[in-house]
Scaffold this motif. Structure first.
Motif, mmCIF file in Angstrom:
data_model
loop_
_atom_site.group_PDB
_atom_site.id
_atom_site.type_symbol
_atom_site.label_atom_id
_atom_site.label_comp_id
_atom_site.label_asym_id
_atom_site.label_seq_id
_atom_site.Cartn_x
_atom_site.Cartn_y
_atom_site.Cartn_z
ATOM 1 N N ARG A 65 11.169 -41.623 10.575
ATOM 2 C CA ARG A 65 10.641 -41.169 9.294
ATOM 3 C C ARG A 65 11.215 -39.817 8.903
ATOM 4 N N VAL A 66 11.470 -39.646 7.616
ATOM 5 C CA VAL A 66 11.746 -38.347 7.012
ATOM 6 C C VAL A 66 10.775 -38.259 5.843
ATOM 7 N N GLY A 67 9.790 -37.402 5.995
ATOM 8 C CA GLY A 67 8.727 -37.342 4.995
ATOM 9 C C GLY A 67 8.027 -38.685 4.919
ATOM 10 N N ARG A 68 7.884 -39.210 3.742
ATOM 11 C CA ARG A 68 7.174 -40.480 3.569
ATOM 12 C C ARG A 68 8.090 -41.702 3.650
ATOM 13 N N TYR A 69 9.375 -41.466 3.906
ATOM 14 C CA TYR A 69 10.357 -42.547 3.917
ATOM 15 C C TYR A 69 10.656 -43.029 5.334
ATOM 16 N N GLY A 70 10.634 -44.340 5.515
ATOM 17 C CA GLY A 70 11.162 -44.938 6.732
ATOM 18 C C GLY A 70 12.664 -45.055 6.568
ATOM 19 N N VAL A 71 13.415 -44.619 7.569
ATOM 20 C CA VAL A 71 14.877 -44.583 7.466
ATOM 21 C C VAL A 71 15.484 -45.684 8.334
ATOM 22 N N GLU A 72 16.368 -46.456 7.716
ATOM 23 C CA GLU A 72 17.077 -47.543 8.401
ATOM 24 C C GLU A 72 18.422 -46.985 8.875
ATOM 25 N N VAL A 73 18.401 -46.337 10.031
ATOM 26 C CA VAL A 73 19.588 -45.645 10.539
ATOM 27 C C VAL A 73 20.733 -46.631 10.772
ATOM 28 N N ASP A 74 20.443 -47.793 11.366
ATOM 29 C CA ASP A 74 21.502 -48.787 11.632
ATOM 30 C C ASP A 74 22.167 -49.248 10.342
ATOM 31 N N THR A 75 21.374 -49.497 9.320
ATOM 32 C CA THR A 75 21.922 -49.928 8.029
ATOM 33 C C THR A 75 22.810 -48.841 7.445
ATOM 34 N N PHE A 76 22.337 -47.594 7.504
ATOM 35 C CA PHE A 76 23.139 -46.479 7.014
ATOM 36 C C PHE A 76 24.474 -46.407 7.747
ATOM 37 N N GLU A 77 24.425 -46.489 9.072
ATOM 38 C CA GLU A 77 25.662 -46.389 9.850
ATOM 39 C C GLU A 77 26.646 -47.495 9.486
ATOM 40 N N LYS A 78 26.154 -48.714 9.347
ATOM 41 C CA LYS A 78 27.045 -49.837 9.043
ATOM 42 C C LYS A 78 27.771 -49.643 7.714
ATOM 43 N N ILE A 79 27.059 -49.226 6.700
ATOM 44 C CA ILE A 79 27.686 -49.117 5.381
ATOM 45 C C ILE A 79 28.464 -47.804 5.221
ATOM 46 N N ALA A 80 27.888 -46.686 5.646
ATOM 47 C CA ALA A 80 28.516 -45.378 5.401
ATOM 48 C C ALA A 80 29.739 -45.148 6.279
ATOM 49 N N LEU A 81 29.618 -45.414 7.573
ATOM 50 C CA LEU A 81 30.750 -45.170 8.472
ATOM 51 C C LEU A 81 31.932 -46.058 8.094
ATOM 52 N N LYS A 82 31.646 -47.306 7.759
ATOM 53 C CA LYS A 82 32.706 -48.228 7.338
ATOM 54 C C LYS A 82 33.385 -47.722 6.057
ATOM 55 N N ALA A 83 32.593 -47.261 5.102
ATOM 56 C CA ALA A 83 33.146 -46.785 3.828
ATOM 57 C C ALA A 83 34.019 -45.547 4.028
ATOM 58 N N VAL A 84 33.594 -44.636 4.883
ATOM 59 C CA VAL A 84 34.373 -43.421 5.124
ATOM 60 C C VAL A 84 35.665 -43.754 5.859
ATOM 61 N N ARG A 85 35.583 -44.581 6.890
ATOM 62 C CA ARG A 85 36.805 -44.959 7.637
ATOM 63 C C ARG A 85 37.812 -45.653 6.725
ATOM 64 N N LEU A 86 37.336 -46.575 5.903
ATOM 65 C CA LEU A 86 38.220 -47.277 4.970
ATOM 66 C C LEU A 86 38.869 -46.294 4.002
ATOM 67 N N SER A 87 38.088 -45.362 3.503
ATOM 68 C CA SER A 87 38.623 -44.362 2.581
ATOM 69 C C SER A 87 39.683 -43.502 3.250
ATOM 70 N N LEU A 88 39.417 -43.076 4.476
ATOM 71 C CA LEU A 88 40.383 -42.234 5.189
ATOM 72 C C LEU A 88 41.709 -42.965 5.384
ATOM 73 N N ASP A 89 41.650 -44.295 5.516
ATOM 74 C CA ASP A 89 42.864 -45.099 5.712
ATOM 75 C C ASP A 89 43.588 -45.432 4.409
ATOM 76 N N THR A 90 42.868 -45.434 3.284
ATOM 77 C CA THR A 90 43.464 -45.987 2.065
ATOM 78 C C THR A 90 43.407 -45.093 0.829
ATOM 79 N N LYS A 91 42.645 -44.016 0.868
ATOM 80 C CA LYS A 91 42.451 -43.184 -0.328
ATOM 81 C C LYS A 91 42.846 -41.744 -0.055
ATOM 82 N N ARG A 92 43.028 -40.984 -1.100
ATOM 83 C CA ARG A 92 43.382 -39.561 -0.991
ATOM 84 C C ARG A 92 42.152 -38.676 -0.828
#
Length: 172
Positions: A65-92
């Motif tokens: 929990r952060v405040g009143r929010y339940g946080v889905e850490v696994d979901t965040f990791e799957k989408i965010a880490l993948k998006a950043v890695r892909l960007s580092l490989d393909t974008k400026r």
């Protein structure tokens, strides 16, 4: 990195910079509020390639929990880490919006931020929490981080300044 109080316009500034420079230069993710008719009820992580996942909600059964929010850490990791890695490989330019309390619950995310900022010639455009947090403070102190404090009075000027600096970097 843009920093400032919540709802001052940091994410809006990033979206304006993306539109000004051109979306083809950018990858990564941003965090978007989820609202019902009157209240904020959660957050989605949205990639610049169009994927979106709920990463926190008042209705979440997560024990994290952060405040009143339940946080889905696994979901965040799957989408965010993948998006950043892909960007580092393909974008400026890689967008990381945001580095905040919820995101700091992910150790792999923290490690990735340190790695990307410390070792990359890549341009990182992001937002970072203004509030005190020991792990966020460490990121703010990394060599290569340039902080822009945004408030209601300077948000347009700050957005323009940052867009111009990124344009210069893109043409070096």
């Amino acid at each position: 990195m843009l920093t400032g109080k919540p709802r001052v316009g940091k994410s809006t500034a990033i979206k304006r910079i993306i539109n000004r420079i051109g979306p083809d230069y950018f990858g990564g993710f941003y965090t978007e509020e989820v609202r019902n008719s009157t209240n904020r009820i959660g957050f989605n992580c949205v990639t610049l390639s169009g994927e979106s996942q709920r990463i926190a909600s008042v209705d979440s059964e997560s024990s994290v929990r952060v405040g009143r929010y339940g946080v889905e850490v696994d979901t965040f990791e799957k989408i965010a880490l993948k998006a950043v890695r892909l960007s580092l490989d393909t974008k400026r330019i890689t967008v990381i919006d945001e580095i905040g309390f919820m995101q700091m619950l992910s150790v792999p995310f923290q490690e990735m931020i340190h790695e990307v900022v410390s070792s990359s010639q890549h341009i990182i455009l992001g937002t970072i929490c203004v509030d005190k947090h020991p792990d966020i403070y460490k990121i703010k102190e990394l060599t290569g981080i340039k902080l822009y404090a945004m408030n209601e009075e300077n948000r347009d000027l700050t957005t323009e300044l940052l867009a111009n600096e990124i344009l210069k970097l893109c043409h070096e």
